[in-house]
Motif scaffolding. Structure first.
Motif, PDB file in Angstrom:
ATOM      1  N   ARG A 148       0.828  -1.220   0.000  1.00  0.00           N
ATOM      2  CA  ARG A 148       0.000   0.000   0.000  1.00  0.00           C
ATOM      3  C   ARG A 148       0.854   1.259   0.000  1.00  0.00           C
ATOM      4  NH1 ARG A 148      -4.098  -1.275   4.847  1.00  0.00           N
ATOM      5  NH2 ARG A 148      -5.260   0.522   4.028  1.00  0.00           N
ATOM      6  N   THR A 171      -1.609   8.958   6.007  1.00  0.00           N
ATOM      7  CA  THR A 171      -1.257   9.255   4.619  1.00  0.00           C
ATOM      8  C   THR A 171      -0.151   8.339   4.101  1.00  0.00           C
ATOM      9  OG1 THR A 171       0.317  10.953   5.360  1.00  0.00           O
ATOM     10  CG2 THR A 171      -1.929  11.676   4.856  1.00  0.00           C
ATOM     11  N   ASN A 174      -1.063   4.402   0.068  1.00  0.00           N
ATOM     12  CA  ASN A 174      -1.418   4.966  -1.232  1.00  0.00           C
ATOM     13  C   ASN A 174      -2.399   4.023  -1.936  1.00  0.00           C
ATOM     14  OD1 ASN A 174      -1.512   6.505  -3.526  1.00  0.00           O
ATOM     15  ND2 ASN A 174       0.572   6.042  -4.198  1.00  0.00           N
ATOM     16  N   ASP A 175      -3.547   3.801  -1.289  1.00  0.00           N
ATOM     17  CA  ASP A 175      -4.518   2.833  -1.802  1.00  0.00           C
ATOM     18  C   ASP A 175      -5.076   3.217  -3.164  1.00  0.00           C
ATOM     19  OD1 ASP A 175      -4.083   1.454   0.519  1.00  0.00           O
ATOM     20  OD2 ASP A 175      -6.097   1.713   1.335  1.00  0.00           O
ATOM     21  N   SER A 176      -5.169   4.497  -3.450  1.00  0.00           N
ATOM     22  CA  SER A 176      -5.744   4.931  -4.724  1.00  0.00           C
ATOM     23  C   SER A 176      -4.892   4.455  -5.899  1.00  0.00           C
ATOM     24  CB  SER A 176      -5.895   6.448  -4.760  1.00  0.00           C
ATOM     25  OG  SER A 176      -4.636   7.091  -4.580  1.00  0.00           O
ATOM     26  N   ALA A 177      -3.577   4.392  -5.700  1.00  0.00           N
ATOM     27  CA  ALA A 177      -2.699   3.909  -6.774  1.00  0.00           C
ATOM     28  C   ALA A 177      -2.920   2.422  -7.034  1.00  0.00           C
ATOM     29  CB  ALA A 177      -1.241   4.178  -6.419  1.00  0.00           C
ATOM     30  N   VAL A 179      -5.828   0.865  -6.664  1.00  0.00           N
ATOM     31  CA  VAL A 179      -7.088   0.771  -7.403  1.00  0.00           C
ATOM     32  C   VAL A 179      -6.834   0.996  -8.885  1.00  0.00           C
ATOM     33  CG1 VAL A 179      -9.342   1.835  -7.742  1.00  0.00           C
ATOM     34  CG2 VAL A 179      -8.510   1.439  -5.430  1.00  0.00           C
ATOM     35  N   ALA A 180      -5.959   1.955  -9.189  1.00  0.00           N
ATOM     36  CA  ALA A 180      -5.667   2.277 -10.587  1.00  0.00           C
ATOM     37  C   ALA A 180      -4.875   1.164 -11.274  1.00  0.00           C
ATOM     38  CB  ALA A 180      -4.884   3.587 -10.665  1.00  0.00           C
ATOM     39  N   TRP A 207     -11.207  -5.082   1.505  1.00  0.00           N
ATOM     40  CA  TRP A 207     -10.090  -4.277   0.998  1.00  0.00           C
ATOM     41  C   TRP A 207      -9.390  -4.982  -0.152  1.00  0.00           C
ATOM     42  CZ3 TRP A 207      -4.995  -4.549   0.014  1.00  0.00           C
ATOM     43  CH2 TRP A 207      -4.340  -3.322  -0.248  1.00  0.00           C
ATOM     44  N   ARG A 210     -11.277  -4.851  -3.435  1.00  0.00           N
ATOM     45  CA  ARG A 210     -11.329  -3.526  -4.062  1.00  0.00           C
ATOM     46  C   ARG A 210      -9.992  -3.072  -4.622  1.00  0.00           C
ATOM     47  NH1 ARG A 210     -14.229  -2.570   0.653  1.00  0.00           N
ATOM     48  NH2 ARG A 210     -12.449  -1.477   1.575  1.00  0.00           N
ATOM     49  N   HIS A 211      -8.881  -3.559  -4.064  1.00  0.00           N
ATOM     50  CA  HIS A 211      -7.591  -2.958  -4.355  1.00  0.00           C
ATOM     51  C   HIS A 211      -6.572  -3.861  -5.047  1.00  0.00           C
ATOM     52  CE1 HIS A 211      -9.217  -0.408  -1.090  1.00  0.00           C
ATOM     53  NE2 HIS A 211      -8.557   0.568  -1.700  1.00  0.00           N
TER      54      HIS A 211
END
Length: 252
Positions: A148, A171, A174-177, A179-180, A207, A210-211
């Motif tokens: 992550r 912070t 970096n879970d959004s990365a 997902v991408a 989790w 989703r990731h």
């Protein structure tokens, strides 16, 4: 069915331990900064590691760096395997951070331990074609947290009988990365595992779905341990997703 387990919630492989010890005699500090370099046991001498895919093993609560070395005979031969000791001495072994139900637990303690392993991997990864992580129990929490924090750094992650930690607003993750660009993740466990609470499993399942590119396999009668069937599946997973690893059958 062969089980690899111990009473303290760690994985303590025994049936392959003698051959693993013979192939992994080198134990000592890593090559990163002196303040954070962990104690590591390797599967290969230093002059045989260059250019190979690296597999980092992360043990469970109150275990040590030798704990997972008994699984070496089940892993693809192409890997250089490095098993890392957790930083905090506890009982007869070591732990990465306090248990989540303990008052001393915090996400900051998780991320501090994880960052030390990341820094050590940074110091050696240029010698390897890729880096893959394998964590058991609390070691899965460390492996998934490393993923992550640095989603682009790892070819794959294997999590055995473990869990993923909530971010609690940190912070560091970096879970959004992820997902991408999801990374292949193998999660093996027994539904009757008596160690990992149900709410933690529910969070982890959601989790991971989703990731990551999740491969989830359930095993009956394994409880909080590792068995030979699961290790066979781990071998096949690594052969499919890690570049440079051949699909040779287990011959031992």
């Amino acid at each position: 069915m062969t089980n690899f387990s111990s009473t303290d919630g760690s994985a303590a492989p025994s049936s392959a331990s003698s051959s693993a010890s013979a192939s992994a005699p080198e134990t000592g500090p890593g090559t990163g900064p002196a303040s954070t370099a962990p104690t590591v046991v390797w599967s290969k001498p230093e002059d045989e590691r260059s250019g190979s895919p690296l597999l980092v093993l992360l043990h469970g609560h109150m275990a040590n760096e030798e704990d997972l070395m008994g699984i070496l005979d089940f892993l693809p031969d192409e890997f250089t395997v490095a098993s890392v000791r957790a930083p905090v001495a506890l009982g007869a072994g070591f732990t990465w951070f306090p248990l989540m139900q303990d008052a001393a637990y915090s996400v900051d303690k998780v991320t501090a331990a994880v960052q030390d392993v990341i820094d050590w991997v940074d110091s050696i990864k240029q010698s390897h074609s890729s880096v893959t992580l394998l964590g058991f129990s609390m070691g899965m929490a460390v492996a998934s947290s490393m993923l992550r924090a640095r989603p682009a750094d790892y070819a794959a992650v294997v999590g055995l009988s473990g869990f993923v930690v909530p971010t609690d607003g940190s912070t560091f993750f970096n879970d959004s990365a992820l997902v991408a660009k999801p990374v292949p993740f193998f999660w093996g466990r027994d539904q009757e595992d008596p160690v990992i609470p149900a709410d933690r499993i529910e969070f982890t399942h959601g989790w991971l779905n989703r990731h990551t590119k999740l491969t989830k396999v359930l095993y009956a009668g394994m409880y909080h341990s590792i068995n030979a069937q699961e290790l066979g599946h781990v071998r096949e997973f690594l052969q499919m997703v890690v570049p440079g690893v051949s699909r040779t059958p287990l011959s031992r």
